[in-house]
Design an enzyme around this catalytic site. Structure first.
Site, PDB file in Angstrom:
ATOM      1  CG  ASP A   1      -6.280  39.733 -24.444  1.00  0.00           C
ATOM      2  OD1 ASP A   1      -7.020  38.507 -24.658  1.00  0.00           O
ATOM      3  OD2 ASP A   1      -5.870  40.290 -25.181  1.00  0.00           O
TER       4      ASP A   1
ATOM      5  CG  HIS B   1     -10.947  39.308 -24.297  1.00  0.00           C
ATOM      6  ND1 HIS B   1      -9.994  39.805 -25.275  1.00  0.00           N
ATOM      7  CD2 HIS B   1     -11.728  40.696 -23.661  1.00  0.00           C
ATOM      8  CE1 HIS B   1      -9.956  41.426 -25.204  1.00  0.00           C
ATOM      9  NE2 HIS B   1     -10.942  41.524 -24.296  1.00  0.00           N
TER      10      HIS B   1
END
Ligand SMILES: *[C@@H]1O[C@H](CO)[C@@H](O)[C@H](O)[C@H]1NC(C)=O
Ligand SMILES: *[C@@H]1O[C@H](CO)[C@@H](O)[C@H](O)[C@H]1NC(C)=O
Ligand SMILES: *[C@@H]1O[C@H](CO)[C@@H](O)[C@H](O)[C@H]1NC(C)=O
Ligand SMILES: *[C@@H]1O[C@H](CO)[C@@H](O)[C@H](O)[C@H]1NC(C)=O
Ligand SMILES: *[C@@H]1O[C@H](CO)[C@@H](O)[C@H](O)[C@H]1NC(C)=O
Ligand SMILES: *[C@@H]1O[C@H](CO)[C@@H](O)[C@H](O)[C@H]1NC(C)=O
Ligand SMILES: *[C@@H]1O[C@H](CO)[C@@H](O)[C@H](O)[C@H]1NC(C)=O
Length: 411
Positions: free
Chosen positions: A219, A242
């Site tokens: 993430d 991310h």
């Protein structure tokens, strides 16, 4: 002889571990002196007992020591305030061993190791926090609740230095309602496929610095939530993951502004996003601002969305109506000296809110290439008053149809 040696060793240990040394050596509270053992037993009680003594020590400079070895521990809450003596000095927590969670222990509040209401704390060591998170495939079915590995809650004047955090079952580090916190020299790692394994999340906190840290997760490497102000992110190496995100913002009523963020000297490799600001659509969101944000000297290596403002952020269809405009106002954002490669054709996406157009976005020295020889594209909507510097090299971009795209140097 053996008996004398044994007594000597016991005495020696006593002075080393609990001694008030004449040479001013700090007080060390070793969890193994409180019954902790490197085995599969749950060491929560021993850890808490050692913490109570370290935190309660009146003479200052107390150290809670978790020595070499692998220790299993359940959800453990190290709470203050601590009784640092008149001599002051930080309470130190030295983790040289490996900590693993006791999985049958209920992590009901979603956090594994929590420091709460402590001022003047140093958390360091050569050890590892191993969240025993799944390999991502099992995380997807959400059988286990998401659990933050290390949470700081209402903590001030605190340094986290040098630790490793691997395979969390939620965020690796969550800095919440805290002030003057530095996280430096950390190494954070989880599989690219593991969900919600943000490296370092900061929320409702001010004066937080994250530096010289390596993060690769499934993430965001760093995420800055609502109410974060005066934040520096410097020297972070990110990927996979991310990217570095501000947000998501505007989902919950009562959120506070984000302001005074500097992200500099970072490298992102193979991430889905590079520098992202994300806000939720929808009228249920609060009306807040994200402003005075600077991204500078950032290297991108094959990043899918190197520069992105996404005011229609709605992962897994979790918003009620994606066509409702976001109520988060983004303004005064500078992108400077952003170089490297984009793995998509759209290197710059500035997709702002229909009802709160972005204002005063500055893009200087954006030098991104998109693989093949063709120029990168940009996608820009609802942006007001973008000020670009004159590029220092001839721009190969075709003569632009939109004025605000004129001087973004996309090679
Ligand atoms: C702890 O382990 C580290 C790395 O394995 C080693 O360098 C260090 O000497 C050990 N310390 C002690 C006190 O055993
Ligand atoms: C605590 O540590 C600080 C910094 O190392 C030192 O200046 C101070 O004298 C120490 N205090 C005590 C009571 O040992
Ligand atoms: C913007 O943020 C920076 C960094 O936190 C701060 O030093 C500066 O004073 C802020 N500028 C304004 C105009 O608030
Ligand atoms: C830019 O950041 C890199 C690290 O990514 C660093 O080595 C370099 O010194 C920085 N340059 C400037 C001018 O700050
Ligand atoms: C990072 O950026 C600052 C400028 O704000 C600079 O002084 C520093 O040397 C840079 N490089 C590194 C490696 O930190
Ligand atoms: C979604 O929001 C748009 C804009 O506010 C509105 O026109 C539309 O009716 C809404 N749709 C639904 C299903 O609520
Ligand atoms: C853009 O970056 C490339 C390499 O990433 C470099 O060779 C080139 O000199 C840069 N151009 C400018 C104008 O900074």
């Amino acid at each position: 002889m053996a008996a004398i040696l044994k007594i000597f060793l016991i005495m020696h240990c006593f002075f080393v571990l609990h001694g008030r040394h004449a040479d001013g050596m700090p007080n060390v509270y070793d969890v193994t002196e409180y019954g902790a053992k490197p085995s599969n037993q749950d060491n929560t009680d021993a850890f808490l007992a050692a913490w109570r003594d370290a935190c309660g020590s009146a003479s200052g400079n107390a150290t809670l020591l978790i020595p070499n070895g692998t220790f299993v521990v359940g959800a453990v809450k190290f709470s203050g305030p601590c009784n640092a003596g008149a001599g002051g000095g930080a309470t130190a927590v030295v983790i040289d061993g490996v900590l693993q969670p006791h999985l049958s222990n209920d992590h009901d509040d979603g956090d594994w190791i929590t420091f709460s209401r402590v001022n003047n704390l140093l958390i360091t060591g050569s050890g590892t926090l191993d969240g025993h998170g799944s390999d991502g495939s099992t995380n997807h079915c959400q059988a286990k609740p998401l659990t933050t590995t290390l949470k700081l809650n209402v903590v001030t004047n605190t340094i986290i230095r040098g630790l490793r955090s691997v395979n969390s079952r939620g965020f690796h580090v969550n800095i919440h309602r805290s002030s003057y916190v530095t996280a430096e020299g950390l190494h954070i790692e989880a599989p690219a496929t593991s969900r919600n394994t943000d490296g370092i999340h900061v929320g409702a906190s001010d004066h937080v610095t994250i530096s010289d840290t390596t993060i690769g997760t499934g993430d965001d490497c760093v995420s800055l939530g609502p109410g974060t102000t005066d934040i520096v992110v410097a020297g972070v190496t990110c990927g996979p993951g991310h990217g570095i995100s501000i947000g998501s913002l505007g989902k919950t009523i009562g959120e506070e502004n984000v302001r005074g963020v500097v992200v500099k000297n970072c490298t992102l490799s193979g991430t889905t996003n590079g520098l992202r600001i994300k806000t939720w659509p929808g009228s249920t969101s609060s009306s807040i601002w994200a402003y005075n944000i600077t991204f500078k000297n950032i290297t991108m290596n094959d990043v899918y969305n190197p520069i992105i403002i996404d005011q229609h952020y709605c992962p897994h269809g979790q918003c009620s109506n994606i066509t409702e405009p976001s109520l988060v106002q983004i303004s005064d954002v500078t992108y400077e000296r952003i170089e490297g490669t984009s793995s998509s054709k759209k290197a710059v996406k500035l997709l702002c809110s229909e009802s709160r157009p972005c204002s005063r976005l500055h893009l200087n020295e954006i030098n991104l290439s998109c693989g093949d020889q063709t120029p990168c594209d940009t996608e820009i909507s609802n942006v007001q008053g973008m000020h670009d510097s004159v590029p220092q090299a001839p721009s190969p971009a075709p003569s632009p149809s939109h004025e605000q795209e004129a001087n973004i140097l996309l090679l």
